[in-house]
Design an enzyme around this catalytic site. Structure first.
Site, PDB file in Angstrom:
ATOM      1  N   HIS A 162       0.833  -1.212   0.000  1.00 18.38           N
ATOM      2  CA  HIS A 162       0.000   0.000   0.000  1.00 18.38           C
ATOM      3  C   HIS A 162       0.868   1.263   0.000  1.00 18.38           C
ATOM      4  O   HIS A 162       0.431   2.314   0.480  1.00 18.38           O
ATOM      5  CB  HIS A 162      -0.962   0.050   1.190  1.00 18.38           C
ATOM      6  CG  HIS A 162      -1.685  -1.241   1.423  1.00 18.38           C
ATOM      7  ND1 HIS A 162      -2.890  -1.538   0.838  1.00 18.38           N
ATOM      8  CD2 HIS A 162      -1.340  -2.342   2.158  1.00 18.38           C
ATOM      9  CE1 HIS A 162      -3.286  -2.749   1.220  1.00 18.38           C
ATOM     10  NE2 HIS A 162      -2.341  -3.265   2.015  1.00 18.38           N
ATOM     11  N   SER A 283      14.704  22.011 -15.837  1.00 24.09           N
ATOM     12  CA  SER A 283      13.544  22.852 -16.107  1.00 24.09           C
ATOM     13  C   SER A 283      14.019  24.168 -16.686  1.00 24.09           C
ATOM     14  O   SER A 283      15.092  24.666 -16.324  1.00 24.09           O
ATOM     15  CB  SER A 283      12.790  23.096 -14.798  1.00 24.09           C
ATOM     16  OG  SER A 283      11.980  24.254 -14.911  1.00 24.09           O
ATOM     17  N   LYS A 289      15.736  21.986 -10.605  1.00 17.18           N
ATOM     18  CA  LYS A 289      15.085  20.742 -11.016  1.00 17.18           C
ATOM     19  C   LYS A 289      15.978  19.782 -11.789  1.00 17.18           C
ATOM     20  O   LYS A 289      16.783  20.189 -12.607  1.00 17.18           O
ATOM     21  CB  LYS A 289      13.864  21.071 -11.895  1.00 17.18           C
ATOM     22  CG  LYS A 289      12.775  21.795 -11.138  1.00 17.18           C
ATOM     23  CD  LYS A 289      11.860  20.853 -10.420  1.00 17.18           C
ATOM     24  CE  LYS A 289      10.865  20.323 -11.441  1.00 17.18           C
ATOM     25  NZ  LYS A 289       9.907  19.423 -10.821  1.00 17.18           N
ATOM     26  N   GLU A 296       9.743   8.482 -16.832  1.00 17.98           N
ATOM     27  CA  GLU A 296       8.403   9.037 -17.083  1.00 17.98           C
ATOM     28  C   GLU A 296       7.937   8.727 -18.502  1.00 17.98           C
ATOM     29  O   GLU A 296       6.779   8.361 -18.728  1.00 17.98           O
ATOM     30  CB  GLU A 296       8.403  10.557 -16.864  1.00 17.98           C
ATOM     31  CG  GLU A 296       8.408  10.943 -15.399  1.00 17.98           C
ATOM     32  CD  GLU A 296       8.542  12.442 -15.193  1.00 17.98           C
ATOM     33  OE1 GLU A 296       7.906  12.967 -14.293  1.00 17.98           O
ATOM     34  OE2 GLU A 296       9.295  13.098 -15.952  1.00 17.98           O
TER      35      GLU A 296
END
Ligand code: ARG
Length: 463
Positions: A162, A283, A289, A296
């Site tokens: 979980h 970024s 970043k 992804e």
């Protein structure tokens, strides 16, 4: 091939007017099926040799055809081949050029053959090669995981259910879970390849042909395991492509789950791993970043492969026997699946050896979240409590720990004994992460010794 009516098509004889310009573009597949040129040529060469073997072509005609096709292949490879939409697909483009080059012998190549068995053969030859190339990348990734698991066989991390801290595991054990999933993917591809490697050639349009073809001979030339048993089936079914895409969709689903973990783990909140800079991007506005673009994108690309599977299943579902033009729509989903899977595996196989594992952060995370609570319960069971009673005792200790801001291992013996008087000083042996993982010492368990043994067995399996 212009007819007396000015129709520039191999089927001009039956027709009284030229194809509508838009219909010509709409029905053409050369824009994407030219990718099959190599396999189309290999198939044609084998067909010509077989026709010669059975006496339908002369040795001279065969030689002209083979030479002509080889020149065409060279032209295509150096970008000197002009693909014509008016010639619809890769098959007619190559055949028309062959005839332009060598004349009448070129017109004989299509004896005892149809584009229906030709295209089905081309796709199978293509897919067989691609499955082999995909398997190479897959094995490379599996080896990278085995190396990583070996280096991190003792590395402690929290195991999750979980997405909540559950029990300590080793990072090596976690990597071996991914290895196992990929091993099943490899087995599925190998099994699928057996059904891909069957030869449709000789089925002709649908019913076979009146020429004395030797299909076993052609199959041997092309490295097929056998000719297809039934001509109607051979030209029409694309189940082999669907099966491949299904195996690919599962493989991508595994990579997608893997990606999800790498994305979570490389976040500031987890900070379990560091992805190499060359696999990340920054970024344009936020200077701090470093984004995990590769995982992804792999996660995102999984959707297109699942979509391709649905597209192919839907393409097939209402087709009567035998060949229908619908089947021209099999190529783009199949090509896209191949590209996506091959690329995703390659980038993963390149990236995984460079993954930096932040062992201290993982161990720290495993030490919080009461990950050794089950070990305390098991300890109480060894001291004579029934497991359900032990569960209750530990639950109370955890409740106390949550309020006091202490993990179980951080409590004093006196604190622990409030919950059960059977607890002695040796309890601290089982409350450590090392003790917890070492205790799971059976086949399939997370103990470092078991992980090392599993890695060894795995190396044998993929040899
Ligand atoms: N381009 C076609 C395909 O991909 C080749 C077979 C065409 N056959 C036909 N009968 N029109 O399926």
């Amino acid at each position: 091939m212009a007819s007396d009516k000015g129709i520039d098509k191999p089927w001009a004889g039956r027709f009284t007017e030229a194809t509508d310009a838009f219909v010509e573009a709409f029905t053409a597949s050369v824009g994407f099926d030219k990718r099959l040129y190599k396999h189309d040529i290999i198939g044609s060469v084998a067909h010509a040799r077989m026709l010669t073997h059975v006496g339908v072509l002369t040795a001279d005609e065969c030689q002209m055809i083979v030479n002509g096709l080889q020149e065409i292949e060279r032209d295509i490879e150096r970008g000197a081949f002009e693909w014509r939409v008016s010639l619809e697909d890769v098959h007619m483009n190559i055949e028309a050029r062959l005839t332009e080059r060598i004349g009448i012998a070129g017109k004989k190549l299509h004896t005892g053959r149809s584009r229906n068995d030709q295209v089905a053969t081309d796709i199978r030859l293509y897919l067989r090669d691609e499955i082999d190339a995909i398997t190479v990348e897959l094995t490379r990734l599996q080896n990278a995981l085995l190396d990583l698991a070996g280096r991190e066989a003792d590395t402690l991390m929290p195991g999750f259910t979980h997405l909540q801290v559950a029990q300590p595991v080793t990072f090596g054990h976690h990597m071996m879970a991914w290895f196992e999933m990929l091993a099943r993917d490899a087995a599925r591809l190998a099994d699928c390849r057996k059904r891909v490697n069957i030869m449709p050639l000789g089925a002709a349009a649908l019913a076979g042909t009146s020429y004395p073809l030797d299909r076993v001979y052609t199959a041997q030339l092309l490295g097929f395991d056998a000719p297809a048993e039934n001509s109607l089936d051979a030209v029409s079914d694309r189940d082999f492509a669907i099966e491949f895409t299904a195996a690919a969709a599962l493989l991508m689903t595994h990579l997608s789950r893997f990606s999800e973990e790498l994305i979570l783990w490389s976040s500031t909140q987890f900070s379990f791993v560091d992805l190499p800079d060359r696999f990340c991007t920054g970024s344009s506005i936020m200077p701090q970043k470093k984004n995990p673009d590769v995982p992804e994108l792999v996660r995102g690309k999984t959707g297109r492969v699942t979509g391709n599977l649905i597209a192919l299943l839907t393409l097939m579902k209402a087709q009567p026997l035998a060949y229908n033009k619908d089947n021209q729509e099999d190529k783009e989903p199949l090509f896209d699946t191949v590209d996506t899977v091959r690329g995703s595996l390659k980038v993963y196989a390149d990236m995984m050896p460079a993954l930096r594992v932040k062992r201290d952060n993982m161990a720290r995370a495993a030490r919080s979240g009461f990950s050794t609570a089950t070990d305390l319960a098991d300890y109480l069971v060894r001291r004579g409590l029934a497991f359900r009673d032990a569960h209750e005792v530990v639950g109370k200790a955890v409740r106390y720990g949550v309020d006091a801001g202490k993990d179980l291992a951080e409590m004093t013996l006196e604190e622990l004994r409030q919950f059960s008087s059977v607890i002695e000083r040796d309890v601290f042996d089982v409350l450590t992460l090392e003790g917890s993982v070492a205790a799971r010492d059976h086949l399939g368990g997370t103990a470092p010794a078991q992980v090392r043994a599993a890695i060894q067995r795995a190396r044998q399996r993929i040899k």
